[in-house]
Design an enzyme around this catalytic site. Structure first.
Site, PDB file in Angstrom:
ATOM      1  N   GLU A 262      -1.617  -5.330   3.915  1.00  0.00           N
ATOM      2  CA  GLU A 262      -0.148  -5.471   3.994  1.00  0.00           C
ATOM      3  C   GLU A 262       0.386  -4.811   5.268  1.00  0.00           C
ATOM      4  O   GLU A 262       1.311  -5.327   5.901  1.00  0.00           O
ATOM      5  CB  GLU A 262       0.502  -4.844   2.750  1.00  0.00           C
ATOM      6  CG  GLU A 262       0.224  -5.649   1.492  1.00  0.00           C
ATOM      7  CD  GLU A 262       0.656  -4.949   0.217  1.00  0.00           C
ATOM      8  OE1 GLU A 262       0.868  -5.650  -0.774  1.00  0.00           O
ATOM      9  OE2 GLU A 262       0.767  -3.716   0.193  1.00  0.00           O
TER      10      GLU A 262
ATOM     11  N   LYS B 236      13.770   0.044  -7.680  1.00  0.00           N
ATOM     12  CA  LYS B 236      12.846   0.600  -6.671  1.00  0.00           C
ATOM     13  C   LYS B 236      13.578   1.420  -5.602  1.00  0.00           C
ATOM     14  O   LYS B 236      12.941   2.083  -4.788  1.00  0.00           O
ATOM     15  CB  LYS B 236      12.100  -0.542  -5.957  1.00  0.00           C
ATOM     16  CG  LYS B 236      11.317  -1.481  -6.889  1.00  0.00           C
ATOM     17  CD  LYS B 236       9.968  -0.926  -7.191  1.00  0.00           C
ATOM     18  CE  LYS B 236       9.067  -1.872  -7.965  1.00  0.00           C
ATOM     19  NZ  LYS B 236       8.571  -2.997  -7.228  1.00  0.00           N
TER      20      LYS B 236
END
Ligand code: 5RP
Length: 238
Positions: free
Chosen positions: A115, A133
């Site tokens: 990533e 989040k």
């Protein structure tokens, strides 16, 4: 308390879906894009697949994990590699925590090394999260991908810094999680992370650490799409 799913989909799922759809709509014809890992990115990929089929959207994606690669094939999203396309227009990915400066903790899915490569290669980074989040400050744990050869020296190094490293174990697999690159994951708690850039720099320099789940260097090119009940909002550095 864990929320009871209504018709199989929780409110968090709906927020993730909102964020994923919004991110997919940012993709333009002809783009080469990074495809992150995790459930929120999968919602974006599902919508990309609809746009490909119904609107003739032409894109190619670089997947960051076996999970993403397999799902992209099922969804008939054309794939390429960083070797063939080292410069990406945009990457879509999830995160585990986002702070007000758009610094991230990633790696619940143990895919943070690929990533990070994809985020670095992308002109724009679109992070898709549900509202839960977003935090006032990063608190971890911070996942590290560690080569098996160096596991114990890295554990000692983290302890010497005052951190608490925990080797991530598999579910429905005995022993440690093995990443897509054949390595271990150490989840390292440091309490509230007051200087994320500094911590990322120190962790990344430990011999045997392949990568660290703190993502601080991409904030200038990051848009965070926060999914909420019935919509979403975009966060950028002002
Ligand atoms: C995988 C990741 C994921 O992007 C992150 O854990 C978010 O996952 P989800 O969208 O399923 O909540 O960093 O390594």
């Amino acid at each position: 308390m864990k929320e009871k799913p209504l018709h199989g989909e929780t409110s968090v799922d709906r927020m993730k879906r909102e964020a994923g759809i919004h991110a997919a709509e940012l993709v333009e014809d002809g783009m080469i894009i990074g495809l992150g890992t995790g459930s929120t990115t999968l919602y974006a990929m599902e919508h990309l697949s609809v746009l490909i089929e119904e609107n003739g959207l032409r894109i190619q994606g670089v997947p960051t994990s076996f999970q993403t690669e397999m799902r992209a094939r099922q969804l008939q999203i054309p794939l390429t590699t960083l070797d063939a396309s080292p410069e990406l227009d945009l990457a879509i990915d999830g995160a585990d925590q986002v702070d007000p400066d758009l610094r991230l903790i990633k790696g619940r899915g143990a895919a943070m090394t690929r990533e990070k490569c994809v985020a670095a290669a992308a002109g724009e980074l679109v992070i898709v999260v549900d509202a839960g989040k977003c935090v006032r400050s990063l608190t971890g744990p911070v996942p590290l991908e560690v080569i098996p050869f160096a596991l114990h020296p890295v554990i000692l190094g983290i302890r010497a810094m005052g951190g608490i490293p925990v080797l991530r174990n598999g579910i429905r697999k005995d022993g440690p999680v093995i990443t897509d690159n054949g390595n271990f994951v150490l989840d390292c708690s440091f309490g509230e992370i007051l200087e994320p850039e500094r911590l990322e720099g120190i962790l990344t320099l430990i011999p045997g650490v392949l990568s660290c789940g703190l993502f601080c260097e991409f904030v200038e090119k990051t848009t965070v799409v926060v999914g909420e009940e019935g919509g979403c909002r975009e966060l950028k550095r002002s």
